[in-house]
Design an enzyme around this catalytic site. Structure first.
Site, short mmCIF file in Angstrom:
data_model
loop_
_atom_site.label_atom_id
_atom_site.label_comp_id
_atom_site.label_asym_id
_atom_site.label_seq_id
_atom_site.Cartn_x
_atom_site.Cartn_y
_atom_site.Cartn_z
CD GLU C 78 -3.08 -0.98 2.10
OE1 GLU C 78 -4.18 -0.66 1.65
OE2 GLU C 78 -2.86 -1.15 3.32
CG HIS C 97 -2.53 2.82 5.58
ND1 HIS C 97 -3.88 3.02 5.74
CD2 HIS C 97 -2.38 1.49 5.29
CE1 HIS C 97 -4.52 1.87 5.54
NE2 HIS C 97 -3.64 0.93 5.27
CG HIS C 99 -5.01 -1.58 9.44
ND1 HIS C 99 -4.18 -2.65 9.25
CD2 HIS C 99 -5.05 -0.94 8.25
CE1 HIS C 99 -3.72 -2.65 8.00
NE2 HIS C 99 -4.23 -1.63 7.38
CG HIS C 170 -8.24 -0.57 4.79
ND1 HIS C 170 -7.84 -0.50 3.49
CD2 HIS C 170 -7.11 -0.81 5.50
CE1 HIS C 170 -6.54 -0.72 3.40
NE2 HIS C 170 -6.08 -0.90 4.61
#
Lengths: 251, 251, 251, 251
Positions: C78, C97, C99, C170
């Site tokens: 990603e 990024h 979760h 996500h």
């Protein structure tokens, strides 16, 4: 070879450390054992946080909460809980009083449609009925502590022949046939409470353990089964007192 | 050079420690592997808390739960879960049974409008359908444990071709094509449950993973991809068994 | 004397460890920095769990996610999130990024009357608007991962000039002017989410931060103020990398 | 023999470490003591995360928040909270300001039928009334920090003769007659909040502590009782500063 009384002292230390490590007790809360050689006496630490309790901290008490001997170190204020329950219940050999946080909501809410009951198999040991004892109902405005024999006996009466009584705005008292049993009850009590609280957010129609299931599980009781020992061994190791364990023969 | 069977023993120890460290198991719960050289047998620790399991604790069983050989140490009572699922599902090579706390509410509530389903991408491995098996529906009042072959097969039948079955008032069983896969399922199962429970407090109209998304994620399955290894390596290191890892070539 | 690029590598390692220790990332999630000497490139670890990342793991990428040089170690799938946001936003120098579990409920619930917004002063850095980007709206059934430039740009477009975008089912992407800023955003994002979720249980009429308050707090932004450094120093020490810190003059 | 001022410095360090270990403070939050020899001055660390505070970090301030002496290290921006409360309340000797997460929901929700009140016996020290001070009501759009004497005095006025004031979207301020008392208030404040929040999910009719119970508990106040010392000793040991303890005679 460790004698019965010596092992009782060790087990009390182990229990104190397990309860602290599992978050059942913090600075406060305590665990007792009936004296192995004298059912009219019980063993309990002096006033000290459970995580710090050592064998030298353990005092001997009469069932009405008087220190046996000349030790002048301050005892727990609420030692009357232990004596009163052992007085009323000859089969009980170990008592825990604690304020485990996740048990408290169930002792505070009135008229809920979902009172605390066993909803997980490891919660079966709580028993089908978990009464709430509110000191205010019996003694009016107090400091909420069980500070004398009369208050201890009121709580013991409310507990009846159960294993756990919630104490409104305060905590709970649990009674077991062995110290391993009552520690196990006290570890799974907050878990059962959390699971029930969370299930309650998903719906109000819950699948409680049946009376038959509770009886089936209880009938398999053995103070030193392989399954029971497994948890005791694990918890003691986690709490850093694995070396104090003394595994009984045949487990 | 580590042989396949030797590595299986190591992987089982690693899995036990990861599950303990991640809080999926505590004193109870267990993980098995199909025997690499004999699909009619499986490997599972003797009755011991997962955090304490070592290679010397691992026993070999037939699919109907009999110990292979003469080892007299007590096995887990619920070993029948593992054998029955492997018997019914040739593609399954590893099974976990546990009581992870945050999965329990979904197995207790009846008729909820929000049954457990994947709501996070890492939860896709749970599969689109997560049945709830209630032992009481099939065997009446019991001690809630899966204690024989018939009970194991009932659970396996209920699981069907899924990856996870909730067990009412008890826990869950998870099945994977590899031990890494089933550990991953078991780590993300409680997380998916918590996220769904919390989302449920904000509203009841939830964005579940679509069947197409679940299929798209599943089609990328590889027992030893770089992404899969990353989590296994991380969890093993966190659990203190990083030195037991044996990285496959090409990962 | 530590050079700017060398310090960037160190800061990335510190950020990885802080995010892991604070529970913002687990086996997955990543943090990047724009290259100090080349704004068309960015720095990001190879595919590795953040807690394990070391300086030697850090690779250099073009904004469209190609590795610069000949390093063959697998990159994060990603990485396109980072490049696309830096491409669209010249003032942004660091992207995360992750979760983080407690952010997920707000990306799953539809039509809630309480979408995620700043409710605590340390949450002001999230910005007044926190969009939810759902990959399914743009790309249909996928594995939910941002696996190419087009998906990265779609997310970046949705983020607009904000600091945080939730990613449905996500996680989230956060963008900051400095690595310290974006770490701070990412640490307080889950906290703000938890506080809001819990407040929501008490009532639906919440006291959000006003636009004026958010602006007042933002206007005091300084990448290396004494207050900012205080948290960075504390978190780095907690994560065991206090020795890698390099305190700027005048802080 | 440790002098009174020297012991005050040690106690401040102990309190900082306890509050950090208990999660009451994180990178931010602070605790002060009135100067033992000069009631017009107070002691407070320079701007540093509480877990890292040492004796050499402690500065002396006038009640209007000016550093006494020539120390140039940056002080906490919000030192005015401490001075203003001590100015208004001669009996108060120690103040804590923190952002403990679980207190925040109660400062954010408007018009709830369940405002924060004592529901557990250890929460009695919060007092029967816990006002919410919203800086916006008095100063409009700000950065939400108590950054000058006027803002500190506004908060102190709102606190009145209470022990705790919630600060909307920000945290709380607590005032105690001794540092042990205010630490204890601050440790049990989030717990009382969590218990109340959870009880609230079970029903809205809660069993609060009565005014009589709060008075009964408060009348037993003693800065160095055996029970009070027990918690202080336990928390200090848990926080790794047990060796700094100095047990008063007669406890």
């Amino acid at each position: 070879m460790v004698g019965v009384v010596e092992q009782a002292f060790r087990d009390l230390v182990i229990a104190n450390r397990i309860l602290a490590h599992q978050g059942v007790v913090d600075a406060y809360g305590h665990v007792s054992m009936r004296h192995p050689d004298n059912p009219e006496h019980f063993l309990l630490s002096r006033s000290r946080s459970p995580e710090l309790v050592e064998e030298g901290d353990i005092l001997e008490f009469t069932l009405d909460g008087k220190v046996v001997g000349t030790d002048k170190r301050p005892p727990y204020l609420e030692r009357f809980i232990h004596g009163a329950i052992m007085e009323a219940r000859p089969e009980i050999n170990s008592v825990i009083h604690a304020h485990a946080e996740d048990t408290l909501p169930f002792g505070i809410v009135k008229n809920t449609e979902t009172p605390l009951r066993p909803v997980i198999h490891s919660g079966s040991f709580l028993g089908a009925k978990i009464p709430i004892w509110d000191i205010h109902d019996h003694f009016g405005d107090t400091n909420l502590l069980v500070g004398n024999v009369a208050q201890g006996r009121s709580l013991a009466k409310h507990l009846g022949d159960g294993n756990v009584a919630l104490m409104a705005c305060h905590g709970f008292a649990a009674a077991g046939r062995s110290i391993i049993e009552v520690v196990r009850i006290s570890v799974y009590l907050p878990r059962n409470a959390r699971v029930m609280l969370n299930a309650r957010q998903l719906g109000t129609d819950l699948r409680y353990l049946t009376e038959g299931e509770i009886a089936a599980r209880n009938s398999g009781y053995s103070p030193y089964s392989s399954e029971t020992w497994r948890a005791w061994e694990y918890w003691a190791n986690q709490a850093g007192v694995g070396k104090m364990l003394h595994k009984p023969d045949g487990v």
